[in-house]
Write an enzyme that holds these catalytic residues in place. Structure first.
Site, PDB file in Angstrom:
ATOM      1  N   VAL A  47      46.973  41.682  35.122  1.00 24.16           N
ATOM      2  CA  VAL A  47      47.459  43.122  35.878  1.00 24.16           C
ATOM      3  C   VAL A  47      46.703  43.221  37.161  1.00 24.16           C
ATOM      4  O   VAL A  47      47.285  44.010  37.944  1.00 24.16           O
ATOM      5  CB  VAL A  47      47.509  44.330  34.845  1.00 24.16           C
ATOM      6  CG1 VAL A  47      45.810  44.334  34.324  1.00 24.16           C
ATOM      7  CG2 VAL A  47      48.075  45.277  35.078  1.00 24.16           C
ATOM      8  N   LYS A  48      45.620  42.665  37.290  1.00 23.55           N
ATOM      9  CA  LYS A  48      44.410  43.153  38.273  1.00 23.55           C
ATOM     10  C   LYS A  48      44.991  42.400  39.489  1.00 23.55           C
ATOM     11  O   LYS A  48      44.540  42.758  40.542  1.00 23.55           O
ATOM     12  CB  LYS A  48      43.032  42.822  37.932  1.00 23.55           C
ATOM     13  CG  LYS A  48      42.728  43.628  36.482  1.00 23.55           C
ATOM     14  CD  LYS A  48      42.789  45.058  36.496  1.00 23.55           C
ATOM     15  CE  LYS A  48      41.677  45.519  37.210  1.00 23.55           C
ATOM     16  NZ  LYS A  48      41.430  46.866  37.298  1.00 23.55           N
ATOM     17  N   ASP A  49      45.787  41.480  39.507  1.00 24.81           N
ATOM     18  CA  ASP A  49      46.283  41.129  40.800  1.00 24.81           C
ATOM     19  C   ASP A  49      46.956  41.726  41.799  1.00 24.81           C
ATOM     20  O   ASP A  49      46.679  41.804  42.905  1.00 24.81           O
ATOM     21  CB  ASP A  49      47.511  39.823  40.538  1.00 24.81           C
ATOM     22  CG  ASP A  49      46.898  38.623  39.791  1.00 24.81           C
ATOM     23  OD1 ASP A  49      47.804  37.812  39.390  1.00 24.81           O
ATOM     24  OD2 ASP A  49      45.880  38.243  39.433  1.00 24.81           O
TER      25      ASP A  49
END
Ligand SMILES: C=C(NCc1c(COP(=O)(O)O)cnc(C)c1O)C(=O)O
Length: 362
Positions: A47-49
Site C-alpha cells: 500500500v505504501k507504493d
C-alpha cells in the site's frame, strides 16, 4: 491499466483488487460482505507504493528534487522505503533508507536490490532519540549534500494518496458491482477496517469515504498491543511499551498524518501477534491470499469488531459491505519464524498422512 503499455513501473502502482472473503465470512457466520483490499498486487508490493509515488512527484513539482544531486533519505519500517527506492530507481535519484533492526531481511534485500543504501537502527530506540531510524535519517540529511527527507510521518501527500487513489478505488468497486440475489450489496462502504502506522491510510480512506460517499461509514482502527495510537488512551495501558512482531503498524508517538479529528477513526481495537498470524493463516488457507502480518491484524480486528455489540448488527445485515485493508504480502516475510512455523510446522493433514503411508509401502 493492464491492457496498455505503461511508461514505467510507477504506472503499475495501486489499482489493486477488492476481493470477496466469502469462506472466512461463512466460517464466522457473517451475513455481511467481507471484502479485502489486496495491496500486495501493487508494483512495489504494498500500500505504501502509493504515498512514495505521490511524495516524490510532489517534491519534483515543488522543485525540491534535482536529478543527479538530490539524495532521498527516509525513515521507514520498509514498505515506504521500497516504494521510494522503486521511484528513485525509475527517476534517477540516490536513496538512503533507515530501518529498525526488527524489520525483515526480505525488505532490506528488496531495498538493496533497488539500489538503496540501508542503515539499520535499534528497534527499542525512542522515536525522538538520535539513535532511532528517524534520528539517524535527520543526522544523515544534515551531513549529506542534497539530502532530503520527504517525511511520511508529516507529509500531507501520505494521506492524500489514499484520499485520492485507494479510497476512490474502493468506492468505485463497491458502487460499481451490482447487487445480485446470491451476492447482495448495499452499494455503499458500510465499514472500513485498517491498521495504523503513520495513520496515512486510515486517515485518507476515512476522508475519501465519509466526504464523498458515505458519511455514516464506520471506520475501525487497529493498533498493536505495545503501541500508543489507539484512542481512548486507556486502551494502550495494557502491555504499553511491549515489543510485538507484526511489522508496519503501531508507534511510540502519534504521527502528524494520523488525524485525531472526531469522526476520522470511529473506534480503535488493540491487536496481538497471535491473533494476527492466525488471521494470516485463514487468509492464506481459505482465501488463497498470500498476505503479510499486518493484513492479519486488520482482519482479526474486523472479525472482533463484527462480534462486538457495536458491530453485530452490521455482521448480520445481508449486503452490508465491510472493507478490510490488506497492506502487503508474504514476500516481505518469507524467512520470518512466524511464517515458517505456520507454513512448515502445521499438523500433518489426513492427506499428508495418506501420502506418507502410501509411500512407506515398499
Ligand atoms: C510506515 C510504513 N508502513 C506502514 C504499514 C502499515 C500502516 O500504514 P500507514 O498508512 O502508515 O498507517 C500497515 N502494514 C504495513 C505492512 C505497513 O508497511 C513504512 O513502510 O514505513
Amino acid at each position: 491499466m493492464s491492457r496498455q503499455i505503461l511508461d514505467n513501473a510507477l504506472g503499475a502502482v495501486g489499482n489493486t483488487p477488492l476481493v470477496r472473503l466469502d469462506k472466512i465470512a461463512a466460517q464466522e457466520g457473517l451475513q455481511c460482505n467481507l471484502l479485502g483490499k489486496v495491496e500486495y498486487t501493487s508494483a512495489g508490493g504494498s500500500v505504501k507504493d502509493r504515498i512514495a509515488k505521490r511524495m516524490v512527484e510532489a517534491a519534483e513539482r515543488e522543485g525540491k528534487l534535482k536529478p543527479g544531486h538530490s539524495v532521498v533519505i527516509e525513515p521507514t519500517s520498509g514498505n515506504t522505503g521500497i516504494g521510494l527506492a522503486m521511484a528513485c530507481a525509475v527517476k534517477g535519484y540516490s536513496v538512503i533508507i533507515t530501518m529498525p533492526n526488527k524489520m525483515s531481511l526480505e525488505k532490506e534485500a528488496a531495498l538493496r536490490a533497488l539500489g538503496a543504501e540501508v542503515v539499520r537502527t535499534p528497534t527499542e530506540a525512542a522515536w525522538d532519540s538520535p539513535e532511532s531510524h528517524i534520528g539517524v535519517a535527520q543526522r544523515l540529511q544534515k551531513e549529506i549534500p542534497g539530502g532530503i527527507i520527504l517525511d511520511q510521518y508529516r507529509n500531507v501527500n501520505n494521506s492524500l494518496a489514499h484520499e485520492f487513489s485507494t479510497g476512490p478505488e474502493i468506492i468505485e468497486a463497491v458502487v460499481g458491482t451490482p447487487s445480485t440475489s446470491t451476492k447482495p450489496s448495499s452499494g455503499i462502504v458500510d465499514v472500513l477496517v485498517a491498521g495504523a502506522g503513520t495513520g496515512g491510510t486510515i486517515t485518507g480512506l476515512s476522508r475519501a469515504i465519509k466526504k464523498a460517499h458515505n458519511p455514516r461509514c464506520t471506520v475501525v482502527g487497529v493498533d498493536p498491543v505495545g503501541s500508543i495510537l489507539a484512542q481512548p488512551e486507556g486502551l494502550n495501558t495494557e502491555g504499553e511499551g511491549s515489543q510485538y512482531i507484526v511489522e508496519g503498524i503501531g508507534y511510540d508517538f502519534v504521527p502528524d498524518v494520523l488525524s485525531r479529528e472526531p469522526g476520522t477513526v470511529d473506534t480503535w481495537l488493540k491487536s496481538t501477534d497471535e491473533e494476527s498470524f492466525e488471521a494470516v493463516r485463514k487468509l492464506m488457507r481459505l482465501e488463497g491470499l498470500l498476505v503479510g502480518g499486518s493484513s492479519g491484524s486488520s482482519l482479526s480486528g474486523a472479525l472482533r469488531w463484527l462480534k462486538s455489540d457495536e458491530g453485530k448488527k452490521i455482521a448480520q445485515t445481508k449486503g452490508a459491505n465491510v472493507v478490510v485493508l490488506l497492506p502487503d504480502g508474504i514476500r516481505n516475510y518469507m524467512s520470518k519464524p512466524w511464517f515458517l512455523k505456520m507454513a512448515l510446522e502445521a499438523e500433518p493433514s489426513p492427506l499428508a498422512q495418506r501420502i506418507s503411508s502410501i509411500l512407506q509401502q515398499s
